[in-house]
Scaffold this motif. Structure first.
Motif, short mmCIF file in Angstrom:
data_model
loop_
_atom_site.label_atom_id
_atom_site.label_comp_id
_atom_site.label_asym_id
_atom_site.label_seq_id
_atom_site.Cartn_x
_atom_site.Cartn_y
_atom_site.Cartn_z
N THR A 1 35.17 -33.10 83.07
CA THR A 1 34.05 -33.05 84.00
C THR A 1 33.47 -34.44 84.18
OG1 THR A 1 33.57 -30.79 83.25
CG2 THR A 1 31.85 -31.91 84.52
N SER B 1 26.01 -30.55 86.92
CA SER B 1 25.83 -30.40 85.48
C SER B 1 24.81 -31.42 85.00
CB SER B 1 27.17 -30.60 84.75
OG SER B 1 27.07 -30.13 83.44
N VAL C 1 28.98 -33.43 90.14
CA VAL C 1 30.16 -33.62 89.30
C VAL C 1 31.36 -32.86 89.86
CG1 VAL C 1 28.79 -33.93 87.19
CG2 VAL C 1 29.62 -31.67 87.77
N GLN D 1 34.87 -30.72 88.26
CA GLN D 1 35.65 -30.27 87.11
C GLN D 1 37.11 -30.36 87.51
OE1 GLN D 1 34.40 -26.53 85.23
NE2 GLN D 1 33.48 -27.87 83.72
N ASN E 1 34.04 -32.04 76.57
CA ASN E 1 34.13 -30.66 76.08
C ASN E 1 34.27 -30.57 74.57
OD1 ASN E 1 34.08 -29.16 78.58
ND2 ASN E 1 36.03 -30.14 79.03
N LEU F 1 29.14 -31.49 77.61
CA LEU F 1 29.02 -30.57 78.73
C LEU F 1 28.25 -29.34 78.26
CD1 LEU F 1 29.76 -29.77 81.64
CD2 LEU F 1 31.77 -28.63 80.67
N PHE G 1 28.27 -25.90 83.68
CA PHE G 1 28.77 -26.38 84.97
C PHE G 1 28.44 -25.32 86.01
CE2 PHE G 1 32.13 -26.17 88.21
CZ PHE G 1 32.04 -27.45 88.73
#
Length: 179
Positions: free
Chosen positions: A10, A37, A60, A62, A106, A136, A139
């Motif tokens: 991300t 996010s 953002v 992903q 992550n 993160l 999201f």
């Protein structure tokens, strides 16, 4: 039948339309989703709320990628070299915390790789890299009209003047990583 071991990264590098367009051309990238996010306001934010700069969220993307084709390190390098990681809360004419340069990791491995890549790239920039590296949390996917924006609006002035130069830079610096 083999199942792919896909990973997710991300990133926020200014307007999500730009970073989305970049990663849609990268070999090993299965999917790119625009969203938000990093905010402090509860609930699912809207585009208008994000644009106010008051929610704390960043625009953002992903990126879902196949690490057997492209490594997380290479994904971070592409991200860092296709936007300006040295401008605080700004990319070109887009200004505000929603346009900050950020890597949302992550896990600890992604965090460590991100920190190493930033450190290794710093000598190539005249100004200090200000890219935030943060865990993160949540999201939020942006609405449909923000998905595949470049693909659906290539004749738009923003695409011509802002996104096309980023794609040119991508193709020059990372030709070996393109689809």
């Amino acid at each position: 039948m083999t199942t792919k071991n896909l990973k997710v990264a991300t990133f926020g590098g200014g307007c999500f339309w730009c970073t989305e367009a970049v990663f849609q051309e990268v070999k090993g990238v299965e999917k790119v989703v625009s969203g938000y996010s990093g905010g402090i306001v509860p609930g699912s934010p809207t585009y208008r709320e994000i644009c106010s700069g008051l929610t704390g969220h960043a625009e953002v993307i992903q990126v879902t990628f196949d690490p057997d084709i492209i490594s997380f390190e290479d994904v971070v390098v592409i991200f860092m070299t296709t936007h300006d990681p040295t401008t605080l809360n700004r990319q070109g004419a887009d200004r505000g915390t929603q346009y900050r340069s950020v890597i949302f990791y992550n896990d600890e491995v992604q965090k460590e790789i991100s920190e190493v890549v930033v450190k290794e790239l710093q000598p190539y920039y005249e100004n200090p890299i200000v890219t935030e590296i943060s865990p993160l949390d949540i999201f939020y996917e942006a609405t449909k009209e923000h998905q595949d924006y470049y693909k659906n609006n290539q004749n738009n002035g923003y695409c011509s003047f802002v996104i096309n130069p980023k794609l040119t830079k991508l193709r020059k610096l990372h030709a070996d990583k393109l689809k």
